[in-house]
Write an enzyme that holds these catalytic residues in place. Structure first.
Site, PDB file in Angstrom:
ATOM      1  N   SER A  23       8.621   5.155   1.189  1.00 17.23           N
ATOM      2  CA  SER A  23       7.705   4.294   0.455  1.00 17.23           C
ATOM      3  C   SER A  23       6.357   4.244   1.166  1.00 17.23           C
ATOM      4  CB  SER A  23       8.313   2.894   0.326  1.00 17.23           C
ATOM      5  OG  SER A  23       7.590   2.116  -0.595  1.00 17.23           O
ATOM      6  N   ASN A  24       5.447   3.452   0.643  1.00 20.35           N
ATOM      7  CA  ASN A  24       4.136   3.248   1.247  1.00 20.35           C
ATOM      8  C   ASN A  24       4.008   1.801   1.658  1.00 20.35           C
ATOM      9  OD1 ASN A  24       3.005   5.794   0.981  1.00 20.35           O
ATOM     10  ND2 ASN A  24       2.275   5.389  -1.080  1.00 20.35           N
TER      11      ASN A  24
END
Ligand code: CTP
Length: 207
Positions: A23-24
């Site tokens: 994810s970010n």
């Protein structure tokens, strides 16, 4: 005139197996603040990745998880939008294969093969008709130069550039780069005030 806003916020998740994802870093705070500010000017749809925030009242929330789901949700609503603001930290890559069962430690090669996800904003840039397109650029280096390239490449009307250190923070210092070459540096402010300033400028461009 009542405007129809389509705003994205938060990160996306790209799964390796049912348990794990990449994810970010993104809290979603900027996108949620924009949605709240935009409510005063029209109808707001907020396509949101997984975040720990309460949805603003009066906003239609569309929850999504992956970059593909976000792309589908945004593209399906694009024709009916007047202003699109992409604050989401969309994953640029996803694992090539998604295992249907948990990958066991002993059976993992240590190599994760990634493939690019589609660039949602660049796709909107190609398809845009009446819509005003606003992007965000979180950079660690060469902030304005990198933001300028994204503004052109994605055919945006406005890009909001900020230092990547604003992630998770309550305040933000942004620079606005317009399609006509104007550059406007705003002071550091709480994200709610940054949001109001952006929405005011966007609505002025649209009317
Ligand atoms: N964006 C998007 N779809 C993607 C990646 C990004 O729509 N797959 C949008 C973001 O929501 C943001 C803008 O494009 O508004 C810029 O995103 P950013 O991650 O800064 O840029 P990238 O094009 O991914 O470039 P790079 O990773 O090289 O900085």
């Amino acid at each position: 005139m009542k405007l129809r806003f389509l705003i994205t916020a938060g990160p996306t998740r790209e799964f390796l197996d049912p348990i794990r994802f990449i994810s970010n870093r993104s809290s979603g705070k900027m996108g949620y603040a924009l949605a709240r500010a935009a409510c005063r000017y029209g109808k707001v749809t907020l396509v949101s990745g997984p975040v720990a925030l309460k949805p603003p009242t009066g906003v239609t929330i569309v929850p999504v998880t992956t970059a593909q789901e976000m792309a589908d949700a945004v593209l399906a609503r694009f024709a009916d939008a007047d202003v699109v603001i992409m604050t989401a930290a969309v994953c640029d890559f996803r694992p090539r294969r998604v295992a249907t069962r948990k990958i066991k430690k002993a059976g993992f090669s240590g190599v994760l093969e990634l493939v690019p996800t589609g660039d949602i904003l660049a796709t909107l840039g190609k398809r845009k008709r009446h819509q005003l397109l606003v992007g965000f650029a979180a950079e660690t280096d060469a902030l304005e130069a990198n933001a300028q390239k994204k503004l052109r490449r994605k055919k945006l009307d406005l890009i909001v550039a900020n230092d990547a250190r604003a992630m998770d923070a309550e305040t933000n210092q942004v620079t606005l780069l317009y399609r006509d070459g104007r550059v406007e540096r705003l002071p550091e402010m709480p994200k709610s005030q940054v949001a109001t300033a952006i929405i005011r400028r966007v609505t002025a461009l649209r009317t």
